[in-house]
Scaffold this active site. Structure first.
Site, PDB file in Angstrom:
ATOM      1  N   ASN A  36       0.875  -1.175   0.000  1.00  0.00           N
ATOM      2  CA  ASN A  36       0.000   0.000   0.000  1.00  0.00           C
ATOM      3  C   ASN A  36       0.906   1.217   0.000  1.00  0.00           C
ATOM      4  O   ASN A  36       1.455   1.584   1.033  1.00  0.00           O
ATOM      5  CB  ASN A  36      -0.891  -0.025   1.258  1.00  0.00           C
ATOM      6  CG  ASN A  36      -1.709   1.247   1.401  1.00  0.00           C
ATOM      7  OD1 ASN A  36      -1.803   2.045   0.473  1.00  0.00           O
ATOM      8  ND2 ASN A  36      -2.299   1.435   2.579  1.00  0.00           N
ATOM      9  N   LYS A  65       0.166   4.212  -0.329  1.00  0.00           N
ATOM     10  CA  LYS A  65      -0.454   5.430   0.230  1.00  0.00           C
ATOM     11  C   LYS A  65      -0.162   6.598  -0.714  1.00  0.00           C
ATOM     12  O   LYS A  65      -0.156   6.399  -1.929  1.00  0.00           O
ATOM     13  CB  LYS A  65       0.032   5.668   1.661  1.00  0.00           C
ATOM     14  CG  LYS A  65      -0.112   4.396   2.509  1.00  0.00           C
ATOM     15  CD  LYS A  65       0.083   4.613   3.971  1.00  0.00           C
ATOM     16  CE  LYS A  65      -0.105   3.275   4.702  1.00  0.00           C
ATOM     17  NZ  LYS A  65      -0.078   3.410   6.157  1.00  0.00           N
ATOM     18  N   HIS A 105      -9.579   1.553   4.329  1.00  0.00           N
ATOM     19  CA  HIS A 105      -8.341   1.681   5.102  1.00  0.00           C
ATOM     20  C   HIS A 105      -8.574   2.629   6.288  1.00  0.00           C
ATOM     21  O   HIS A 105      -9.329   3.594   6.171  1.00  0.00           O
ATOM     22  CB  HIS A 105      -7.215   2.213   4.209  1.00  0.00           C
ATOM     23  CG  HIS A 105      -5.886   2.147   4.883  1.00  0.00           C
ATOM     24  ND1 HIS A 105      -5.464   3.108   5.779  1.00  0.00           N
ATOM     25  CD2 HIS A 105      -4.898   1.220   4.823  1.00  0.00           C
ATOM     26  CE1 HIS A 105      -4.265   2.759   6.226  1.00  0.00           C
ATOM     27  NE2 HIS A 105      -3.896   1.630   5.662  1.00  0.00           N
ATOM     28  N   GLU A 163      -6.877   4.940   7.485  1.00  0.00           N
ATOM     29  CA  GLU A 163      -6.596   6.358   7.218  1.00  0.00           C
ATOM     30  C   GLU A 163      -7.773   7.020   6.514  1.00  0.00           C
ATOM     31  O   GLU A 163      -8.050   8.209   6.693  1.00  0.00           O
ATOM     32  CB  GLU A 163      -5.299   6.489   6.395  1.00  0.00           C
ATOM     33  CG  GLU A 163      -4.076   6.239   7.275  1.00  0.00           C
ATOM     34  CD  GLU A 163      -2.883   5.644   6.556  1.00  0.00           C
ATOM     35  OE1 GLU A 163      -2.817   5.705   5.311  1.00  0.00           O
ATOM     36  OE2 GLU A 163      -2.004   5.104   7.259  1.00  0.00           O
ATOM     37  N   GLU A 211      -5.893  -4.728  10.272  1.00  0.00           N
ATOM     38  CA  GLU A 211      -4.848  -3.744  10.534  1.00  0.00           C
ATOM     39  C   GLU A 211      -5.151  -2.990  11.822  1.00  0.00           C
ATOM     40  O   GLU A 211      -5.912  -2.012  11.811  1.00  0.00           O
ATOM     41  CB  GLU A 211      -4.777  -2.737   9.377  1.00  0.00           C
ATOM     42  CG  GLU A 211      -4.429  -3.355   8.038  1.00  0.00           C
ATOM     43  CD  GLU A 211      -3.760  -2.346   7.123  1.00  0.00           C
ATOM     44  OE1 GLU A 211      -2.639  -2.631   6.696  1.00  0.00           O
ATOM     45  OE2 GLU A 211      -4.341  -1.285   6.855  1.00  0.00           O
ATOM     46  N   GLY A 261       2.191   2.275  10.727  1.00  0.00           N
ATOM     47  CA  GLY A 261       3.166   3.352  10.588  1.00  0.00           C
ATOM     48  C   GLY A 261       3.841   3.734  11.896  1.00  0.00           C
ATOM     49  O   GLY A 261       4.506   4.763  11.983  1.00  0.00           O
ATOM     50  N   SER A 290       2.985  -2.094  10.268  1.00  0.00           N
ATOM     51  CA  SER A 290       4.431  -2.186  10.519  1.00  0.00           C
ATOM     52  C   SER A 290       5.003  -3.574  10.219  1.00  0.00           C
ATOM     53  O   SER A 290       5.951  -4.024  10.865  1.00  0.00           O
ATOM     54  CB  SER A 290       4.781  -1.765  11.954  1.00  0.00           C
ATOM     55  OG  SER A 290       4.391  -0.429  12.174  1.00  0.00           O
TER      56      SER A 290
HETATM   57  P1  PGA Z   1       2.568   0.278   7.566  1.00  0.00           P
HETATM   58  O1  PGA Z   1       1.141   0.518   6.881  1.00  0.00           O
HETATM   59  O2  PGA Z   1       3.088  -1.021   7.040  1.00  0.00           O
HETATM   60  O3  PGA Z   1       3.405   1.464   7.160  1.00  0.00           O
HETATM   61  O4  PGA Z   1       2.337   0.232   9.048  1.00  0.00           O
HETATM   62  C1  PGA Z   1       0.263  -0.552   6.683  1.00  0.00           C
HETATM   63  C2  PGA Z   1      -1.016  -0.031   6.098  1.00  0.00           C
HETATM   64  O5  PGA Z   1      -1.460   1.052   6.499  1.00  0.00           O
HETATM   65  O6  PGA Z   1      -1.620  -0.679   5.212  1.00  0.00           O
END
Ligand code: PGA
Length: 250
Positions: free
Chosen positions: A9, A11, A94, A96, A166, A172, A212
């Site tokens: 992803n 982003k 997601h 976010e 998630e 993140g 992460s």
């Molecule tokens: P990350 O993000 O691996 O940077 O924690 C995962 C995600 O948001 O899909």
């Protein structure tokens, strides 16, 4: 047997002109992968990425899809537009999007309906916040999000969906869920799917872990029985790291 699926992803990272170098580094390293390999890139990168990956085993995905076919929805991108640009997968719901852009279980459900109607392969994200986990609400939150997302979806369509668990507190932050925490909650999510659609669909559904996940912790996570792959943010921006993750997911 569920085939693992590793999806990056990106982003809001990388422009179209940055895709070629990435693909030239990643593709040779993952060509023998035994899992599905997907990169969910910004809308403006999709056409470029699908051309660059045409002769590889890397599939391209989007990070959102509109719930309508077309019309007065300024800023939205339709399923037909995504497909024509070359997207095969799409991330829906997601955290976010839920956190910053007002996405709700209802809008997630509408986007999922639209993706399925148009033959896009959905990756539906669910997960609890730190407050919710510490407040003992992990199961309730994930159950509510899964039930909301799948509302009115037939068993036949549900079988085409990948779920990404998630935990918001792990995204993140460098703070991964432990292998056991991720496995336990994914097992719980599978039990929710079983209540909705029965054992066969639940046993066949691929449920990823995300938050992460990286080249160092992937082996422990992938060794868990319930975890069928990963949705990778930060580490998917580095071709060498992403390749290690892909090649560990057997
Ligand atoms: P990350 O993000 O691996 O940077 O924690 C995962 C995600 O948001 O899909």
């Amino acid at each position: 047997m569920r085939k693992p699926i590793i999806a990056g992803n990106w982003k809001m990272n990388k422009t179209a002109s940055e895709c070629a170098e990435f693909v030239s580094k990643l593709a040779p390293q993952v060509k023998d992968a035994t899992c599905d390999v997907v990169l969910c890139v910004p809308f403006t990168d999709i056409a470029t990425m699908s051309a660059l990956t045409e002769k590889t085993n890397i599939k391209v995905g989007a990070q959102n899809v509109a719930w309508a076919d077309s019309g007065a929805f300024t800023g939205e991108i339709s399923a037909a537009m995504l497909k024509e640009a070359g997207a095969e997968y799409v991330i829906i719901g997601h955290s976010e999007r839920r956190q910053y852009f007002g996405e709700t279980d209802k809008s997630v459900n509408m986007r999922l309906v639209q993706a399925l109607k148009n033959g896009l392969k959905p990756i539906v994200c669910v997960g609890e916040t730190l407050d919710e986990r510490e407040g003992g609400k992990t199961e309730l939150v994930n159950k509510t999000q899964v039930e909301g997302a799948f509302s009115g979806i037939s068993a036949e369509d549900a079988a085409k969906v990948v779920i990404a668990y998630e935990p918001v507190w792990a995204i993140g932050t460098g703070r991964t869920a432990t292998d056991e925490q991720a496995n336990e909650t994914i097992g719980y999510i599978r039990s929710v799917v079983k209540l909705l659609y029965g054992k066969k669909i639940a046993d066949g559904m691929r449920i990823q872990y995300g938050g992460s996940m990286n080249a160092k912790n992937v082996a422990g996570l992938m060794a868990q029985t319930e975890i069928d792959g990963g949705l990778i943010g930060g580490a998917s921006l580095k071709p060498d790291d992403f390749a290690i993750i892909v090649n560990t997911a057997k």
